[in-house]
Design an enzyme around this catalytic site. Structure first.
Site, PDB file in Angstrom:
ATOM      1  N   GLU A 257       0.897  -0.978   0.047  1.00 29.94           N
ATOM      2  CA  GLU A 257      -0.016  -0.159  -0.031  1.00 29.94           C
ATOM      3  C   GLU A 257       0.910   1.407  -0.013  1.00 29.94           C
ATOM      4  OE1 GLU A 257      -3.161   0.320  -0.409  1.00 29.94           O
ATOM      5  OE2 GLU A 257      -3.898  -1.602   0.214  1.00 29.94           O
ATOM      6  N   ASP A 389      -5.875  -9.779  -7.563  1.00 32.76           N
ATOM      7  CA  ASP A 389      -5.971  -8.987  -8.794  1.00 32.76           C
ATOM      8  C   ASP A 389      -5.004  -8.523  -9.529  1.00 32.76           C
ATOM      9  OD1 ASP A 389      -5.626  -7.348  -6.460  1.00 32.76           O
ATOM     10  OD2 ASP A 389      -7.337  -6.209  -6.754  1.00 32.76           O
ATOM     11  N   GLU A 526     -12.700   0.697  -9.743  1.00 32.14           N
ATOM     12  CA  GLU A 526     -12.362  -0.597 -10.703  1.00 32.14           C
ATOM     13  C   GLU A 526     -13.429  -0.477 -11.821  1.00 32.14           C
ATOM     14  OE1 GLU A 526      -9.678  -1.184  -7.375  1.00 32.14           O
ATOM     15  OE2 GLU A 526     -12.142  -0.820  -7.339  1.00 32.14           O
TER      16      GLU A 526
END
Length: 623
Positions: A257, A389, A526
């Site tokens: 992150e 993902d 997304e």
């Protein structure tokens, strides 16, 4: 239309005779001159006047058409969605796929304008000349034009930094983009008032939330502000980064992150603004994050302490997430290119090579990997959602970033798409919608569940087709994007749940449903990201209209007095259960992709730039 004045003076005329002598004499002179013209000369003049009149009329009509947008106040979430027949053909699936490919590619196979925008030349020092691209070209009506105004150099401006070279953007071009900018300013005002310098805003309680204590919202928003041409906001944020942002804190942070939000944010801000201060900050952070690679295998640990640069496993597990260790390569490679220090790129690329050598399920990877052994966790889930993902996203984007020179990345990506189609792709009953489920327990069972995070895939597939990969991928992208859009459109709030379950039973009356515990919307980008890529490469304005509907849902159900908030229930428009949190990616990704989606001319040239998974633009380089 003004009269045309011919500049040929009469033979023997003096300078004095050519001076204006009042309206009447000028009119007579013009008329005499006109009478002296031959019939052919007059015809040419008539033709020129007619062409100019047509051009003016056409320009006026185009401007008028661009201003016709849906009225935000008239939005009705119960309005019927786009009919299924608009996407699904009544014939066989094979015929439908072939028809769609032919229709899309016939519409968009036009040459890309070779004349590069001046603004893009400002990054030539970083990425060199572009390689030729095959596949889906940009549509003629959109071209591959950039809305960037050009490069800027101002030695008197201290904010330009040592590089003194930047890309300039014109700001919003139409009413939809203006609405997105207003949304950003509303969110920014709330953050600046109640959470300045902290990671996130809690807009309802008028307070702040800290995850890492690194001002995530500020750093994540820098390049969004630059692209939107919000210069005063950018300068204030830039000055905070220079004077206040300190990475020497005794704080454990998530390696992934911090890399995608902070390191990526600093690098994106540098490449757009040209301010070398951002590179200095990025190098400081990169040096501290390098401790995550200190495992016996070089696979990074999940967490790292910023002050000591010591990496370690998270408290909740002995493993790292596969997507997290494989989604740091774009940023570390770019840091090496900016600093000339290869150590960053070498460490990150080593991870990709190790994962390349591991056994997989038709190119698909489990979602956990052990940093000490370098092996995947046995029996773990395979998914395109959380923890899996962006592994697939970065296979393609690394290949593009490196000038398509790393063949193993391309091959791993292509193989994974084949595996997705074979092992994860399913269709719903009754309407045959495409979705991608999950494999549990090491492949022994299938779960018809898809995260909102999976909706990144249409954009990645379209990007791959544009870069020369199979055109069949575009069919998958379009169908999956439609399913993702329906997860928004079929909810009364016009917002998608975090997780959706799909029906395949022959007796099903609905294609999908949402469980109460999964009904939250976290301001995620997304689906909007996928719509942006599809619009960019196909020119189909339906994707813009879908994005506008989603934006209206965001405005109606997540906007509060001091910003925007995640909500707990998309299934009930009168009981949305606000959660009092505005994530940094809402400004860094969601609003950025909406702004880019609504552009009349493309703001970013995707033949020169690649977005990291947090939507921070990094230059594509020749190798």
């Amino acid at each position: 239309m003004a009269a045309m004045y011919l500049a040929t003076p009469p033979t023997g005329g003096s300078l004095e005779s050519l001076q204006p002598r009042g309206l009447n004499s000028r009119t007579v002179s013009l008329w005499r001159t006109w009478k002296r013209l031959s019939r052919c000369q007059r015809s040419i003049c008539y033709m020129i006047i007619t062409v100019l009149a047509v051009i003016v009329l056409y320009s006026y009509m185009m401007r008028d058409e661009a201003m016709r947008i849906p009225d935000l106040t008239q939005y009705d979430p119960k309005a019927p969605e786009m009919p299924l027949s608009a996407v699904l053909d009544d014939d066989t699936r094979q015929k439908k796929a072939l028809n769609k490919v032919e229709r899309v590619h016939n519409a968009i196979q036009v040459p890309v304008d070779e004349k590069q925008n001046m603004a893009q030349e400002a990054v030539d020092d970083y990425h060199g000349d572009d390689d030729d691209n095959e596949g889906v070209d940009a549509p003629e009506e959109n071209g591959n034009d950039s809305n960037q105004a050009g490069e800027d150099k101002d030695d008197d401006d201290p904010h330009n930094g040592q590089q003194a070279k930047s890309l300039k953007f014109e700001g919003p071009q139409n009413e939809r983009q203006k609405a997105v900018v207003e949304a950003f300013q509303h969110a920014w005002k709330g953050y600046r008032t109640y959470a300045w310098g902290h990671d996130h805003l809690r807009p309802i309680s008028k307070s702040a939330q800290n995850w890492f204590g690194l001002g995530l919202t500020i750093v994540d928003s820098l390049d969004t502000m630059w692209i939107m041409n919000l210069q005063s906001e950018f300068r204030e944020a830039r000055d905070w980064v220079e004077s206040t942002l300190d990475f020497g804190v005794n704080k454990d942070v998530n390696f992934f992150e911090t890399t995608i939000r902070v390191l990526g944010g600093l690098l994106g801000a540098f490449h757009l603004s040209g301010d070398a201060m951002f590179v200095d900050k990025a190098k400081d952070l990169g040096d501290r994050l390098m401790g995550a690679f200190s495992s016996p295998t070089g696979i990074p640990y999940s967490d790292v302490n910023l002050r000591s640069s010591r990496g370690h496993v998270p408290q909740w597990s002995s493993d790292s997430s596969t997507s997290e260790v494989s989604t740091i390569q774009l940023e570390f490679r770019d840091l090496s290119r900016c600093t000339g220090i290869n150590t960053y790129e070498d460490a990150a690329e080593n991870v990709s090579k190790k994962i390349h050598d591991l056994p997989k399920t038709e190119g698909l990877v489990p979602i956990f990997i052990n940093a000490n052994t370098g092996k995947f966790r046995a029996q773990s889930t395979i998914t395109l959602g959380a923890r899996g993902d962006s592994y697939y996203e970065y296979l393609l984007k690394q290949w593009i970033q490196t000038g398509k020179t790393q063949e193993y990345l391309k091959q791993d990506y292509v193989t994974s798409i084949q595996g997705m189609n074979h092992r994860l792709a399913k269709r719903t009953v009754p309407n045959n919608l495409l979705y991608f489920g999950e494999i549990l327990s090491g492949g022994r069972s299938f779960k018809p569940k898809m995260d909102e995070l999976t909706c990144f895939l249409p954009g990645t597939l379209a990007l791959g087709v544009h870069n020369g990969l199979s055109k069949d991928h575009l069919v998958i992208a379009e169908e999956l994007a439609y399913t993702c859009y329906l997860t928004f459109a079929r909810q009364p709030t016009h917002l998608a749940a975090e997780i959706t379950y799909f029906n395949s039973d022959s007796a099903s009356q609905m294609d999908f449903y949402v469980k109460s515990n999964d009904a939250h919307y976290l301001l995620r980008p997304e689906t909007i990201e996928g719509l942006y890529y599809l619009y960019y490469f196909t020119g189909n304005t339906t994707y813009q209209d879908w994005g506008w509907k989603i934006f209206q849902g965001i405005e109606k159900y997540t906007k509060v007095r001091n910003g925007y908030t995640t909500i707990g229930n998309v299934k009930n428009a009168v009981d949305i259960r606000p959660k009092d949190m505005m994530e940094s990616y809402f400004l860094g990704e969601t609003l950025k992709y909406l702004y880019l989606l609504f552009a009349d001319r493309h703001e970013i040239d995707l033949d020169r730039w690649v977005f990291n998974t947090e939507a921070h633009p990094l230059p594509i380089r020749s190798y």
